[in-house]
Design a protein around this motif. Structure first.
Motif, short mmCIF file in Angstrom:
data_model
loop_
_atom_site.label_atom_id
_atom_site.label_comp_id
_atom_site.label_asym_id
_atom_site.label_seq_id
_atom_site.Cartn_x
_atom_site.Cartn_y
_atom_site.Cartn_z
N ILE A 88 0.86 -1.19 0.00
CA ILE A 88 0.00 0.00 0.00
C ILE A 88 0.90 1.23 0.00
O ILE A 88 1.35 1.70 1.03
N GLU A 89 1.16 1.75 -1.20
CA GLU A 89 2.04 2.90 -1.35
C GLU A 89 1.25 4.19 -1.08
O GLU A 89 0.21 4.41 -1.69
N PRO A 90 1.76 5.05 -0.20
CA PRO A 90 1.04 6.27 0.16
C PRO A 90 0.80 7.25 -0.99
O PRO A 90 -0.12 8.05 -0.94
N ASP A 91 1.63 7.17 -2.04
CA ASP A 91 1.46 8.09 -3.17
C ASP A 91 0.74 7.45 -4.35
O ASP A 91 0.55 8.11 -5.38
N ALA A 92 0.33 6.20 -4.22
CA ALA A 92 -0.37 5.52 -5.32
C ALA A 92 -1.84 5.95 -5.33
O ALA A 92 -2.47 6.09 -4.28
N ASP A 93 -2.38 6.16 -6.52
CA ASP A 93 -3.80 6.47 -6.64
C ASP A 93 -4.63 5.31 -6.10
O ASP A 93 -4.25 4.15 -6.26
N PHE A 94 -5.77 5.64 -5.50
CA PHE A 94 -6.62 4.61 -4.93
C PHE A 94 -7.06 3.57 -5.96
O PHE A 94 -7.12 2.38 -5.65
N ASP A 95 -7.33 4.01 -7.18
CA ASP A 95 -7.74 3.03 -8.19
C ASP A 95 -6.61 2.06 -8.51
O ASP A 95 -6.85 0.89 -8.76
N ARG A 96 -5.38 2.53 -8.47
CA ARG A 96 -4.23 1.64 -8.69
C ARG A 96 -4.08 0.63 -7.56
O ARG A 96 -3.62 -0.50 -7.77
N LEU A 97 -4.48 1.03 -6.37
CA LEU A 97 -4.42 0.13 -5.21
C LEU A 97 -5.55 -0.90 -5.24
O LEU A 97 -5.52 -1.87 -4.50
N GLY A 98 -6.56 -0.66 -6.07
CA GLY A 98 -7.70 -1.58 -6.15
C GLY A 98 -8.88 -1.17 -5.29
O GLY A 98 -9.75 -1.98 -4.97
N LEU A 99 -8.93 0.10 -4.92
CA LEU A 99 -10.01 0.59 -4.08
C LEU A 99 -11.21 0.96 -4.94
O LEU A 99 -11.15 1.91 -5.71
N ASP A 100 -12.29 0.19 -4.82
CA ASP A 100 -13.51 0.51 -5.56
C ASP A 100 -14.39 1.42 -4.70
O ASP A 100 -14.05 1.77 -3.57
N SER A 101 -15.56 1.79 -5.22
CA SER A 101 -16.40 2.75 -4.50
C SER A 101 -16.90 2.20 -3.15
O SER A 101 -16.97 2.95 -2.18
N ALA A 102 -17.21 0.93 -3.09
CA ALA A 102 -17.68 0.35 -1.82
C ALA A 102 -16.57 0.38 -0.77
O ALA A 102 -16.82 0.70 0.40
N LEU A 103 -15.36 0.06 -1.17
CA LEU A 103 -14.23 0.10 -0.23
C LEU A 103 -13.89 1.53 0.16
O LEU A 103 -13.50 1.80 1.30
N ALA A 104 -14.06 2.45 -0.78
CA ALA A 104 -13.80 3.86 -0.48
C ALA A 104 -14.77 4.36 0.59
O ALA A 104 -14.37 5.08 1.50
N VAL A 105 -16.03 3.95 0.50
CA VAL A 105 -17.02 4.35 1.50
C VAL A 105 -16.61 3.79 2.87
O VAL A 105 -16.71 4.47 3.89
N SER A 106 -16.11 2.56 2.90
CA SER A 106 -15.64 1.97 4.16
C SER A 106 -14.51 2.80 4.75
O SER A 106 -14.49 3.05 5.96
N LEU A 107 -13.59 3.25 3.90
CA LEU A 107 -12.49 4.08 4.36
C LEU A 107 -13.02 5.39 4.93
O LEU A 107 -12.58 5.83 6.01
N LEU A 108 -13.96 6.02 4.26
CA LEU A 108 -14.52 7.29 4.73
C LEU A 108 -15.18 7.13 6.09
O LEU A 108 -15.02 7.98 6.98
N ILE A 109 -15.93 6.04 6.26
CA ILE A 109 -16.60 5.77 7.54
C ILE A 109 -15.57 5.58 8.65
O ILE A 109 -15.70 6.13 9.75
N GLU A 110 -14.54 4.82 8.37
CA GLU A 110 -13.50 4.57 9.38
C GLU A 110 -12.75 5.84 9.74
O GLU A 110 -12.40 6.05 10.90
N ILE A 111 -12.49 6.69 8.76
CA ILE A 111 -11.81 7.96 9.04
C ILE A 111 -12.67 8.81 9.96
O ILE A 111 -12.17 9.39 10.93
N GLU A 112 -13.96 8.86 9.68
CA GLU A 112 -14.84 9.66 10.53
C GLU A 112 -14.88 9.09 11.95
O GLU A 112 -14.83 9.84 12.93
#
Length: 84
Positions: free
Chosen positions: A26-50
């Motif tokens: 998980i490279e900090p400068d890699a785009d999320f799409d390159r890491l394999g983060l889809d919209s459902a996983l992105a929502v999970s990340l947003l919830i966890e950040i909050e």
């Protein structure tokens, strides 16, 4: 005050677990799409950040801040009373 490096490390660990890959992949400068983060996983990340940092990160901010480093900077800039 929150340390950006600790936010980056937390994001790396969370995404590695979510994507079932080793943390070093998980490279900090890699785009999320390159890491394999889809919209459902992105929502999970947003919830966890909050939940962890008390920062409401709108989904459109992931388009403006499409890397872990960018998200960590956003969280650090907008955190008032971190929960973590």
């Amino acid at each position: 005050m929150l340390d950006q490096d600790s936010i980056v490390e937390w994001c790396q660990q969370y995404l590695a677990q979510l994507l079932d890959v080793p943390v070093p992949e998980i490279e900090p400068d890699a785009d999320f799409d390159r890491l394999g983060l889809d919209s459902a996983l992105a929502v999970s990340l947003l919830i966890e950040i909050e939940q962890n940092y008390g920062v409401d990160l709108p989904p459109e901010e992931l388009f403006d801040n499409p890397t872990i480093n960018a998200v960590a900077a956003y969280v650090r800039a907008h955190a008032q009373n971190p929960v973590a």
